[in-house]
Design a protein around this motif. Structure first.
Motif, PDB file in Angstrom:
ATOM      1  N   ASP A 179    -103.606 -47.928  -6.741  1.00  0.00           N
ATOM      2  CA  ASP A 179    -103.326 -48.159  -5.477  1.00  0.00           C
ATOM      3  C   ASP A 179    -104.503 -48.676  -4.945  1.00  0.00           C
ATOM      4  N   LEU A 180    -105.932 -48.008  -5.109  1.00  0.00           N
ATOM      5  CA  LEU A 180    -107.061 -48.593  -4.558  1.00  0.00           C
ATOM      6  C   LEU A 180    -107.113 -50.015  -4.828  1.00  0.00           C
ATOM      7  N   MET A 181    -106.859 -50.403  -5.912  1.00  0.00           N
ATOM      8  CA  MET A 181    -107.067 -51.903  -6.281  1.00  0.00           C
ATOM      9  C   MET A 181    -106.139 -52.963  -5.497  1.00  0.00           C
ATOM     10  N   TYR A 225    -112.201 -55.887 -12.528  1.00  0.00           N
ATOM     11  CA  TYR A 225    -111.106 -54.987 -12.676  1.00  0.00           C
ATOM     12  C   TYR A 225    -110.169 -55.618 -13.407  1.00  0.00           C
ATOM     13  N   LEU A 226    -109.775 -56.845 -13.022  1.00  0.00           N
ATOM     14  CA  LEU A 226    -108.693 -57.568 -13.768  1.00  0.00           C
ATOM     15  C   LEU A 226    -109.277 -58.053 -14.902  1.00  0.00           C
ATOM     16  N   MET A 271    -104.705 -52.511 -18.690  1.00  0.00           N
ATOM     17  CA  MET A 271    -103.549 -52.441 -18.035  1.00  0.00           C
ATOM     18  C   MET A 271    -102.643 -52.833 -18.773  1.00  0.00           C
ATOM     19  N   GLY A 272    -101.580 -52.523 -18.496  1.00  0.00           N
ATOM     20  CA  GLY A 272    -100.287 -53.089 -19.277  1.00  0.00           C
ATOM     21  C   GLY A 272     -99.936 -54.486 -18.695  1.00  0.00           C
ATOM     22  N   SER A 273     -99.134 -55.287 -19.511  1.00  0.00           N
ATOM     23  CA  SER A 273     -98.761 -56.538 -19.174  1.00  0.00           C
ATOM     24  C   SER A 273     -97.951 -56.831 -17.917  1.00  0.00           C
ATOM     25  N   ASN A 288     -98.063 -58.713 -12.339  1.00  0.00           N
ATOM     26  CA  ASN A 288     -97.969 -58.361 -10.905  1.00  0.00           C
ATOM     27  C   ASN A 288     -99.253 -58.794 -10.046  1.00  0.00           C
ATOM     28  N   HIS A 289    -100.315 -58.483 -10.656  1.00  0.00           N
ATOM     29  CA  HIS A 289    -101.540 -58.911 -10.119  1.00  0.00           C
ATOM     30  C   HIS A 289    -101.915 -60.659  -9.894  1.00  0.00           C
ATOM     31  N   LEU A 290    -101.516 -60.996 -11.021  1.00  0.00           N
ATOM     32  CA  LEU A 290    -101.594 -62.457 -11.126  1.00  0.00           C
ATOM     33  C   LEU A 290    -100.465 -63.265 -10.168  1.00  0.00           C
ATOM     34  N   GLN A 291     -99.277 -62.585 -10.097  1.00  0.00           N
ATOM     35  CA  GLN A 291     -98.557 -63.229  -9.171  1.00  0.00           C
ATOM     36  C   GLN A 291     -98.962 -63.200  -7.684  1.00  0.00           C
ATOM     37  N   GLN A 292     -99.493 -61.912  -7.242  1.00  0.00           N
ATOM     38  CA  GLN A 292    -100.155 -61.699  -5.872  1.00  0.00           C
ATOM     39  C   GLN A 292    -101.156 -62.662  -5.456  1.00  0.00           C
TER      40      GLN A 292
END
Length: 206
Positions: free
Chosen positions: A29-31, A57-58, A63-65, A70-74
């Motif tokens: 959540d912090l990330m 971090y990334l 982390m799971g796929s 989700n991170h990449l899409q954001q």
């Protein structure tokens, strides 16, 4: 993180937590907050710190796929942020990610990155953002395999074809994209009939 004026101390603590590979839901959540601040903070130093933390971090964090996707899409969505400085921060983060991402991961996400970047090249009214996007695309082309470059090039060929008034912006963008392919991947352009085909396509756009 949102309200602290002691940014250096706060971000130092976040980095220390990340170094321990802390896996609690609160850390993820912090990330998410860090990624938002990398675009939305009004302070350049905060945006830069957040981008650096999130990039580390990334690239390094387990982390799971689905979470990675989700991170990449954001990140991709952030290049459409309403304020120029935020968009520039998002483009810079994506450029840094493209340089540091393991090649298999970059290959797998090339289309996810390329298509929104092209739309930004077409639609963004900021000269700075357009230049940053062009640089980001060039960085990606330089790292990708010939097969993946070919798949992206096929999109550009399609966009260069006239299809009425509505196709004009994409035709103009394709001319710029051809230039990026020539600059970033001369090895690809020189293969087979690519160079003569490219010249014909540019003439059509002009």
């Amino acid at each position: 993180v949102r309200e602290s004026d002691q940014h250096n101390d706060t971000f130092g603590l976040v980095k220390a937590i990340a170094a321990k590979r802390y896996m609690a839901p609160e850390f993820f959540d912090l990330m998410d907050i860090v990624l938002k601040l990398s675009v939305q903070s009004q302070k350049h130093a905060v945006r830069l710190q957040c981008s650096q933390i999130f990039l580390s971090y990334l690239v390094e964090y387990p982390m799971g796929s689905k979470r990675l996707e989700n991170h990449l899409q954001q990140i991709v969505l952030n290049i459409k942020y309403e304020y120029e400085e935020g968009r520039l921060s998002a483009i810079d983060l994506l450029s840094a990610l493209i340089q540091k991402f393991p090649l298999p991961a970059l290959e797998a996400n090339a289309q996810l990155f390329f298509l929104p970047l092209v739309l930004s090249l077409v639609n963004d009214e900021s000269k700075k953002c357009k230049e940053a996007v062009a640089g980001c695309i060039s960085l990606m082309l330089k790292r990708l395999s010939t097969d993946t470059v070919q798949s992206l090039y096929s999109y550009v060929k399609r966009w260069s074809q006239p299809a009425g008034v509505e196709s004009v912006p994409m035709q103009l963008a394709s001319a710029q994209l051809y230039g990026l392919f020539v600059e970033a991947r001369p090895d690809y352009v020189k293969r087979g009939r690519n160079s003569s085909e490219l010249a014909d396509l540019i003439m059509q756009v002009i």
